[in-house]
Design an enzyme around this catalytic site. Structure first.
Site, PDB file in Angstrom:
ATOM      1  N   ALA A   1       0.831  -1.211   0.000  1.00 36.45           N
ATOM      2  CA  ALA A   1       0.000   0.000   0.000  1.00 36.45           C
ATOM      3  C   ALA A   1       0.862   1.255   0.000  1.00 36.45           C
ATOM      4  CB  ALA A   1      -0.945  -0.009   1.195  1.00 36.45           C
ATOM      5  N   TYR A   2       1.925   1.256   0.790  1.00 41.54           N
ATOM      6  CA  TYR A   2       2.801   2.432   0.839  1.00 41.54           C
ATOM      7  C   TYR A   2       3.447   2.673  -0.525  1.00 41.54           C
ATOM      8  CZ  TYR A   2       6.678   5.511   1.990  1.00 41.54           C
ATOM      9  OH  TYR A   2       7.570   6.551   1.995  1.00 41.54           O
TER      10      TYR A   2
END
Length: 154
Positions: free
Chosen positions: A59-60
């Site tokens: 996600a990052y």
């Protein structure tokens, strides 16, 4: 920073990381493109995780990935005004931000993954930042520059 397997990420966590790293970056770039004087410099902060295959950072890294496209597009749109747009993609850095998400074992592994056996320091980025924002830099634009001690390359 959100370090969590994709299969465990809640929608609210996804929204928070993408609002910060994608949506906010887009609108800051929009305003910079509108307001910056001719021959200005725009420098985004990405991540070397864009070139790494690591668990827990989906996600990052995914929320940072659009910066590369935003960088190229805006560089094309404002280039005729002498404005350069680039994204600096540092690797693992010796900062509180980094240590907050990592275990001692992961830190040791990432140190070994660099060519000199160390994490990067903010001072390691300064020569590249100075070069990219210098008034004399009118040729380096639309780039994502990976500055990471050999952690990853692309």
């Amino acid at each position: 920073m959100l370090k969590k397997p994709i299969v465990e990420i809640e929608e609210a966590e996804y929204d928070a990381i993408f609002n910060l790293n994608t949506k906010a970056a887009f609108f800051v770039l929009r305003e910079a493109g509108r307001r910056l004087r001719d021959n200005g410099r725009i420098l985004n902060l990405g991540t070397s995780l864009l070139a790494a295959t690591t668990g827990g950072y989906g996600a990052y890294a995914g929320s940072k990935a659009p910066l590369e496209d935003f960088t190229r597009a805006l560089a094309k749109e404002v280039g005729s005004r002498g404005i350069t747009v680039n994204t600096l993609c540092p690797g693992p850095m010796d900062t509180e931000f980094f240590y907050a998400a990592e275990t001692p074992e992961a830190v040791a592994y990432l140190k070994r993954a660099s060519i000199n056996g160390e994490l990067g320091k903010v001072a390691d980025l300064l020569p590249v930042v100075k070069m990219l924002v210098a008034p004399s830099n009118n040729w380096i634009t639309a780039q994502a520059l990976f500055v990471n001690g050999g952690f990853v390359s692309r």
